[in-house]
Motif scaffolding. Structure first.
Motif, mmCIF file in Angstrom:
data_model
loop_
_atom_site.group_PDB
_atom_site.id
_atom_site.type_symbol
_atom_site.label_atom_id
_atom_site.label_comp_id
_atom_site.label_asym_id
_atom_site.label_seq_id
_atom_site.Cartn_x
_atom_site.Cartn_y
_atom_site.Cartn_z
ATOM 1 N N ASN A 102 10.971 2.092 -2.599
ATOM 2 C CA ASN A 102 9.596 2.028 -2.111
ATOM 3 C C ASN A 102 8.806 1.046 -2.962
ATOM 4 O OD1 ASN A 102 6.803 3.209 -3.108
ATOM 5 N ND2 ASN A 102 6.966 3.775 -0.954
ATOM 6 N N ALA A 103 7.882 0.337 -2.330
ATOM 7 C CA ALA A 103 7.012 -0.573 -3.077
ATOM 8 C C ALA A 103 5.589 -0.455 -2.541
ATOM 9 C CB ALA A 103 7.500 -2.007 -2.954
ATOM 10 N N GLU A 104 4.627 -0.563 -3.448
ATOM 11 C CA GLU A 104 3.215 -0.488 -3.096
ATOM 12 C C GLU A 104 2.542 -1.797 -3.489
ATOM 13 O OE1 GLU A 104 1.481 2.916 -5.016
ATOM 14 O OE2 GLU A 104 3.380 4.014 -4.905
ATOM 15 N N LEU A 105 1.703 -2.294 -2.586
ATOM 16 C CA LEU A 105 1.014 -3.552 -2.857
ATOM 17 C C LEU A 105 -0.451 -3.418 -2.490
ATOM 18 C CD1 LEU A 105 1.245 -6.525 -3.738
ATOM 19 C CD2 LEU A 105 1.650 -7.087 -1.328
ATOM 20 N N LEU A 106 -1.308 -3.549 -3.477
ATOM 21 C CA LEU A 106 -2.742 -3.522 -3.221
ATOM 22 C C LEU A 106 -3.193 -4.892 -2.739
ATOM 23 C CD1 LEU A 106 -3.912 -1.573 -6.396
ATOM 24 C CD2 LEU A 106 -3.898 -0.719 -4.059
ATOM 25 N N VAL A 107 -3.962 -4.910 -1.659
ATOM 26 C CA VAL A 107 -4.520 -6.158 -1.152
ATOM 27 C C VAL A 107 -6.022 -5.985 -0.978
ATOM 28 C CG1 VAL A 107 -2.393 -6.911 -0.041
ATOM 29 C CG2 VAL A 107 -3.999 -5.508 1.239
ATOM 30 N N MET A 108 -6.747 -7.083 -1.117
ATOM 31 C CA MET A 108 -8.208 -7.016 -1.118
ATOM 32 C C MET A 108 -8.778 -6.504 0.195
ATOM 33 S SD MET A 108 -9.261 -10.461 -3.168
ATOM 34 C CE MET A 108 -10.984 -10.190 -2.798
ATOM 35 N N GLU A 109 -8.116 -6.783 1.296
ATOM 36 C CA GLU A 109 -8.662 -6.452 2.609
ATOM 37 C C GLU A 109 -8.481 -4.991 2.982
ATOM 38 O OE1 GLU A 109 -7.423 -10.567 2.079
ATOM 39 O OE2 GLU A 109 -6.258 -8.709 2.083
ATOM 40 N N ARG A 110 -7.728 -4.253 2.180
ATOM 41 C CA ARG A 110 -7.412 -2.872 2.530
ATOM 42 C C ARG A 110 -7.838 -1.916 1.420
ATOM 43 N NH1 ARG A 110 -3.025 -1.856 6.137
ATOM 44 N NH2 ARG A 110 -2.473 -0.104 4.779
ATOM 45 N N SER A 111 -8.246 -0.716 1.847
ATOM 46 C CA SER A 111 -8.607 0.313 0.870
ATOM 47 C C SER A 111 -7.386 1.090 0.405
ATOM 48 C CB SER A 111 -9.630 1.285 1.471
ATOM 49 O OG SER A 111 -9.094 1.881 2.634
ATOM 50 N N THR A 112 -6.311 0.984 1.158
ATOM 51 C CA THR A 112 -5.058 1.650 0.782
ATOM 52 C C THR A 112 -3.978 0.590 0.619
ATOM 53 O OG1 THR A 112 -4.499 1.996 3.106
ATOM 54 C CG2 THR A 112 -5.623 3.798 1.969
ATOM 55 N N PRO A 113 -3.012 0.840 -0.229
ATOM 56 C CA PRO A 113 -1.984 -0.183 -0.467
ATOM 57 C C PRO A 113 -1.037 -0.333 0.720
ATOM 58 C CG PRO A 113 -1.457 1.814 -1.665
ATOM 59 C CD PRO A 113 -2.822 2.016 -1.094
ATOM 60 N N LEU A 114 -0.489 -1.507 0.833
ATOM 61 C CA LEU A 114 0.620 -1.707 1.758
ATOM 62 C C LEU A 114 1.846 -1.003 1.184
ATOM 63 C CD1 LEU A 114 0.179 -5.504 2.574
ATOM 64 C CD2 LEU A 114 -0.260 -3.587 4.111
ATOM 65 N N ILE A 115 2.591 -0.350 2.041
ATOM 66 C CA ILE A 115 3.769 0.397 1.605
ATOM 67 C C ILE A 115 5.002 -0.196 2.278
ATOM 68 C CG2 ILE A 115 4.907 2.644 1.497
ATOM 69 C CD1 ILE A 115 2.352 2.534 -0.133
ATOM 70 N N TYR A 116 6.007 -0.457 1.483
ATOM 71 C CA TYR A 116 7.269 -0.978 1.996
ATOM 72 C C TYR A 116 8.386 0.010 1.661
ATOM 73 C CZ TYR A 116 4.584 -5.301 2.130
ATOM 74 O OH TYR A 116 3.625 -6.240 2.367
ATOM 75 N N TRP A 117 9.345 0.086 2.583
ATOM 76 C CA TRP A 117 10.496 0.976 2.410
ATOM 77 C C TRP A 117 11.790 0.211 2.661
ATOM 78 C CZ3 TRP A 117 9.968 5.786 0.499
ATOM 79 C CH2 TRP A 117 8.734 6.419 0.626
ATOM 80 N N GLY A 118 12.813 0.593 1.932
ATOM 81 C CA GLY A 118 14.144 0.115 2.240
ATOM 82 C C GLY A 118 14.761 0.989 3.320
#
Length: 121
Positions: free
Chosen positions: A96-112
């Protein structure tokens, strides 16, 4: 869009050790946090271990002292070293990976896609 790919799943005897790796299409150090989760049929996916960009770690109580999460800069992998494995560690393990981006209040979440680990008694 980052992609995560786990490797290293397999069959292990109880008491043994095993290592999982997760590669990413982006630098693993670009994520705000990465982690390993696991899931067994009929149960919710649960956190196993997590590491933040600042290298802080946390572990599920059930694996604390037995599992170690780490990042390999040279290989660009997130690893999970599993020692003293128990049959109850049998599960599909997900990166799992979490990425904070300026346009979102919640992080983007990636899964394998997940990798099966089976611990035989």
């Amino acid at each position: 869009q980052a992609q995560l790919v786990e490797s290293g799943g397999g069959l292990v005897q109880a008491g043994g050790s095993h290592r999982l790796s997760c590669t990413a299409t982006a630098s693993i150090f670009s994520f705000n946090a990465m982690g390993w989760y696991r899931q067994v049929p009929g149960k919710q996916r649960e956190l196993v271990a997590r590491i933040t960009s600042g290298a802080g770690t946390n572990y599920a109580d059930s694996v604390s002292g037995r599992f170690t999460i780490s990042r390999d800069k040279a290989e660009n992998t997130l690893d999970l070293q599993m020692n003293s494995l128990k049959p109850e560690d049998t599960a599909v393990y997900y990166c799992n990976a979490e990425l904070l981006v300026m346009e979102r209040s919640t992080p983007l979440i990636y899964w394998g896609q997940g990798t099966q680990v089976t611990v035989s008694s």
